[in-house]
Design an enzyme around this catalytic site. Structure first.
Site, PDB file in Angstrom:
ATOM      1  N   CYS A   1      -1.234   0.431   0.667  1.00  0.00           N
ATOM      2  CA  CYS A   1      -1.270   1.662   0.516  1.00  0.00           C
ATOM      3  C   CYS A   1      -2.265   2.278  -0.305  1.00  0.00           C
ATOM      4  O   CYS A   1      -2.350   2.310  -1.574  1.00  0.00           O
ATOM      5  CB  CYS A   1       0.228   2.217  -0.024  1.00  0.00           C
ATOM      6  SG  CYS A   1       0.196   4.000  -0.124  1.00  0.00           S
TER       7      CYS A   1
ATOM      8  N   CYS B   1      -1.424   5.332  -2.241  1.00  0.00           N
ATOM      9  CA  CYS B   1      -0.674   4.880  -3.536  1.00  0.00           C
ATOM     10  C   CYS B   1      -1.478   4.248  -4.669  1.00  0.00           C
ATOM     11  O   CYS B   1      -1.503   4.678  -5.783  1.00  0.00           O
ATOM     12  CB  CYS B   1       0.556   3.915  -3.344  1.00  0.00           C
ATOM     13  SG  CYS B   1       1.513   4.366  -1.971  1.00  0.00           S
ATOM     14  N   ASP B   2      -2.477   3.530  -4.355  1.00  0.00           N
ATOM     15  CA  ASP B   2      -3.201   2.637  -5.284  1.00  0.00           C
ATOM     16  C   ASP B   2      -4.489   2.876  -5.407  1.00  0.00           C
ATOM     17  O   ASP B   2      -5.207   2.290  -6.364  1.00  0.00           O
ATOM     18  CB  ASP B   2      -3.000   1.271  -5.063  1.00  0.00           C
ATOM     19  CG  ASP B   2      -1.295   0.969  -5.130  1.00  0.00           C
ATOM     20  OD1 ASP B   2      -0.429   1.496  -6.131  1.00  0.00           O
ATOM     21  OD2 ASP B   2      -0.882  -0.006  -4.365  1.00  0.00           O
TER      22      ASP B   2
END
Length: 324
Positions: free
Chosen positions: A139, A142-143
């Protein structure tokens, strides 16, 4: 479904993670007496995630497993009955719905909230698991922030991979986009954007052979060019996999409406499915966002939808049918 130990349930939640736990919190506060079965993967994908910085309320960030432990404790504190176990068979032909747990126990549920999530597709390399949360991610949204100003690689050739590559390009110094075939599967619009982003370099006809690191973090990716039969190693600190997800919905395929990929279809911006009394939240029905915050939000929605359904049933002349 064979008769086994039977328990009557007002509100059954299948699956943990942000969606399931949030549904349990709201359902418990509404006095629905929810029972939640965690599934085999307690806490969902966030338990395999490292630092989480983009969930509201955590200005100093938190770790994924710690966040899910907090969700679990809060749901329990609100009065939800949280149990370890997995649903292995269902019968949604009429209410109460029949759900088999661990192939040992049978539940008769007036309502069911499905929060079984989705699992990222991986390449199948041992190093993916070794470095999960240590440079390997499924992701970019997300990261990606953790790799600001660094060189990263992303594997995939579809719209999702292109979108995530563009997101990474805003943060990272260099983004290598690794495509197994000779061309993109992504739409022409996305391809045009990729081609016009200076710090994205696309490498076609390559297969990822390995992800390498020092045991603590990723520092490179080994590739094989299938057209020239040559090997190449890229120096990167982050490796992103964007080849799709598997919604964990196989158990419900003969009962609920789904799209071609297996995501459960919900109605009119709600969590209601094609069967009254069955609701779905989180990544099991969300192919677009797949974020902890959106999963939690839909878990709230599912609990409210469930409460309203039960209230309507109480005031309906047609009672919830008993199983003969």
């Amino acid at each position: 479904m064979d008769e086994k130990q039977i328990e009557k349930v007002n509100c059954l939640i299948i699956g943990s993670g942000p969606a399931g736990y949030t549904a349990a919190i709201y359902a418990a506060r509404a006095d629905l007496k929810p029972i939640l079965y965690t599934g085999l993967f307690i806490g969902g994908q966030l338990t395999k995630t490292g630092e989480v910085e983009n969930y509201p309320g955590y200005p100093d960030s938190t770790m994924g497993p710690e966040m899910m432990a907090n969700f679990h404790r809060q749901a329990a504190k609100m009065g939800a009955d949280l149990r370890i176990g997995y649903a292995n068979a269902v019968d949604f032909s009429k209410r109460p719905f029949r759900v088999s747990i661990d192939d040992k126990k049978e539940l008769l549920a007036d309502t069911v909230i499905i929060a079984t999530g989705a699992t990222p597709k991986w390449l199948g390399l041992e190093a993916e698991q070794t470095y999960a949360g240590k440079g390997v991610s499924a992701c970019a949204t997300c990261d990606g922030f953790f790799f600001k100003g660094q060189d990263v690689a992303i594997v995939g050739g579809g719209d999702t991979a292109a979108e995530e590559a563009l997101h990474l390009a805003k943060l990272c110094k260099k983004v290598y986009m690794l495509v197994r075939k000779t061309g993109f599967r992504a739409s022409k619009t996305m391809v045009h954007k990729i081609e016009n982003t200076e710090n994205i370099e696309v490498i076609f006809n390559v297969e990822v052979k390995n992800i390498v690191g020092d045991g603590r973090k990723v520092n490179g990716v080994c590739l094989r060019n299938n057209q020239t039969n040559t090997d190449l190693t890229l120096s990167v600190s982050g490796f992103f996999v964007a080849i799709g997800h598997h919604p964990n919905t196989e158990l419900f395929k003969s009962w609920l409406d789904m799209d071609k990929a297996g995501y459960i279809q919900t109605k009119n911006c709600s969590t209601a499915t094609n069967i009254p009394g069955i609701f779905c939240c989180g990544d099991a029905q969300d192919a677009n966002y797949r974020q902890a915050i959106t999963a939690a939000g839909s878990g709230c929605m599912a609990a409210i939808d469930c409460e309203r359904f039960l209230l309507a049933m109480e005031h309906s002349p047609i009672a919830i049918a008993d199983v003969s």
